[in-house]
Design an enzyme around this catalytic site. Structure first.
Site, PDB file in Angstrom:
ATOM      1  N   LYS A 159      95.137 160.653  33.201  1.00 54.47           N
ATOM      2  CA  LYS A 159      95.880 161.234  32.251  1.00 54.47           C
ATOM      3  C   LYS A 159      95.249 162.340  31.933  1.00 54.47           C
ATOM      4  O   LYS A 159      94.539 162.434  31.093  1.00 54.47           O
ATOM      5  CB  LYS A 159      96.190 160.351  31.038  1.00 54.47           C
ATOM      6  CG  LYS A 159      97.359 160.756  30.267  1.00 54.47           C
ATOM      7  CD  LYS A 159      97.858 159.526  29.134  1.00 54.47           C
ATOM      8  CE  LYS A 159      98.524 159.927  28.026  1.00 54.47           C
ATOM      9  NZ  LYS A 159      99.835 160.476  28.448  1.00 54.47           N
TER      10      LYS A 159
HETATM   11  N1  PPE Z   1     104.424 159.406  32.319  1.00 54.36           N
HETATM   12  C1  PPE Z   1     103.792 160.603  31.311  1.00 54.36           C
HETATM   13  C2  PPE Z   1     103.839 161.775  32.160  1.00 54.36           C
HETATM   14  C3  PPE Z   1     103.413 160.218  30.315  1.00 54.36           C
HETATM   15  O1  PPE Z   1     102.830 161.454  29.570  1.00 54.36           O
HETATM   16  C4  PPE Z   1     103.395 159.112  29.421  1.00 54.36           C
HETATM   17  C5  PPE Z   1     102.964 158.875  28.188  1.00 54.36           C
HETATM   18  C6  PPE Z   1     103.942 158.027  30.323  1.00 54.36           C
HETATM   19  C7  PPE Z   1     104.460 158.286  31.486  1.00 54.36           C
HETATM   20  C8  PPE Z   1     104.106 156.699  29.640  1.00 54.36           C
HETATM   21  O2  PPE Z   1     103.004 156.098  29.704  1.00 54.36           O
HETATM   22  P1  PPE Z   1     102.518 155.091  28.535  1.00 54.36           P
HETATM   23  O3  PPE Z   1     102.372 155.795  27.201  1.00 54.36           O
HETATM   24  O4  PPE Z   1     101.018 154.416  29.027  1.00 54.36           O
HETATM   25  O5  PPE Z   1     103.758 153.981  28.487  1.00 54.36           O
HETATM   26  N2  PPE Z   1     103.123 160.108  27.341  1.00 54.36           N
HETATM   27  C9  PPE Z   1     101.993 160.079  26.130  1.00 54.36           C
HETATM   28  C10 PPE Z   1     101.967 161.654  25.869  1.00 54.36           C
HETATM   29  C11 PPE Z   1     103.227 162.170  24.801  1.00 54.36           C
HETATM   30  C12 PPE Z   1     102.894 163.533  24.235  1.00 54.36           C
HETATM   31  O6  PPE Z   1     103.782 164.061  24.077  1.00 54.36           O
HETATM   32  O7  PPE Z   1     101.733 163.614  24.139  1.00 54.36           O
HETATM   33  C13 PPE Z   1     102.571 159.292  25.086  1.00 54.36           C
HETATM   34  O8  PPE Z   1     103.727 158.544  25.202  1.00 54.36           O
HETATM   35  O9  PPE Z   1     101.884 158.796  24.266  1.00 54.36           O
END
Ligand code: PPE
Length: 306
Positions: A159
């Site tokens: 990430k």
């Molecule tokens: N894909 C991406 C590209 C992504 O950024 C997130 C989280 C997810 C999937 C879901 O992952 P999880 O949070 O572990 O379920 N995105 C984060 C960032 C948002 C932002 O705008 O900054 C979040 O949801 O915290």
């Protein structure tokens, strides 16, 4: 997006006032996107504030840093403790926690190895990610003209801040076209994920979600929904999803820390199912909410009291 700042930010081991948490303009991260980060939610429960899957998020932060050869100068336990400390210090009952690490100022040029690794934890109050009505009514989305990061370009299991240049293009295109969010396909043309969310397709009572190899971030909410579906006796498969399977879904929803479980009501102006959040989505949302609020049992031990 509306948010409530906290008073202080944890920066390299100490809490500093929000306004003073600054970096040098020649920090490596500003020029080359050399950061890794997490997003975690803390909820107000009957037993006080509790953080959802804190250790799993911190573990993923370390995983992301490892991919980028970025040794974090703290242990996992120290970061976990610092997240708790920052939440407590904020006085916020519920909040979003953003731990991150980046290459600071030390040298110029692409090579990051001469730049110090700095670690910061910020928290803020954050409401519904895709708009106030999203969780109830669902959102209208488009398939993006931008492709998700191809393997051998930017590694999506990390990430990393740099990955979000791609997410920004997806998001801005969607907003410019009047949609709440965009869904990107992977470099093979199969469904990958949203700019900041994973995706689930429901059809015939079964859940399908794109696999790790579809250039997705392995979401912690995604993993949690897979567990909750299992608890409910629903079949879940991780398999490649062609674009048209989105249109043909009975139900469709996003998952993410910020987005939580957000129903999707149309894709490319094609209505999904009845155009309203479906029964399986509602069932999963109810199970998820029960755990987050502390109203239901927490059979998987996901909630960590602050
Ligand atoms: N894909 C991406 C590209 C992504 O950024 C997130 C989280 C997810 C999937 C879901 O992952 P999880 O949070 O572990 O379920 N995105 C984060 C960032 C948002 C932002 O705008 O900054 C979040 O949801 O915290």
């Amino acid at each position: 997006m509306a948010f409530t700042p906290s008073r202080r930010i944890w920066m390299n081991g100490s809490l500093v006032p929000w306004e003073e948490a600054r970096i040098h303009v020649l920090s490596h991260v500003v020029h080359y996107g050399s950061s890794v980060f997490e997003g975690i939610r803390c909820y107000e429960t009957r037993r006080g504030p509790a953080v959802f899957r804190l250790r799993e998020h911190v573990r993923r932060l370390f995983d992301s840093a490892k991919v980028y050869r970025m040794p974090l100068p703290y242990s996992t336990d120290a970061i976990v403790a610092a997240c708790r400390e920052t939440v407590r210090d904020s006085g916020l009952a519920s909040c979003y926690i953003r731990p991150f690490a980046y290459r600071g100022f030390g040298d110029v040029g692409v090579n990051p190895l001469g730049c110090p690794v700095e670690v910061v934890i910020a928290v803020w109050g954050w409401g519904a990610y895709l708009g106030a009505a999203a969780l109830e009514e669902g959102v209208d989305v488009q398939v993006s003209s931008w492709t998700r990061l191809a393997p051998n370009t930017l590694p999506t299991l990390a990430k990393a801040g740099a990955n979000y240049a791609n997410s920004q293009l997806i998001k801005m295109e969607a907003l410019a076209n009047g949609f709440a969010e965009g869904i990107a396909l992977d470099s093979q043309g199969y469904v990958s994920e949203g700019s900041g969310e994973n995706l689930f397709v429901v059809r015939g009572g079964r859940l399908v979600t794109p696999p790790m190899g579809a250039s997705i971030l392995p979401g912690i909410t995604r993993a949690s929904v897979i567990s909750l579906a299992g608890d409910a006796g629903l079949e879940v498969v991780e398999q490649r999803v062609p674009r048209e399977a989105l249109y043909l879904a009975d139900e469709l929803f996003f998952t993410g820390t910020a987005a939580e479980i957000t129903p999707i009501r149309s894709v490319d102006r094609i209505e999904i199912g009845s155009g309203e959040p479906g029964p399986i989505t509602r069932k999963l949302v109810a199970a998820f909410r029960g755990i987050l609020s502390g109203d239901a049992e927490d059979p998987h031990g996901w909630m960590e009291p602050v």
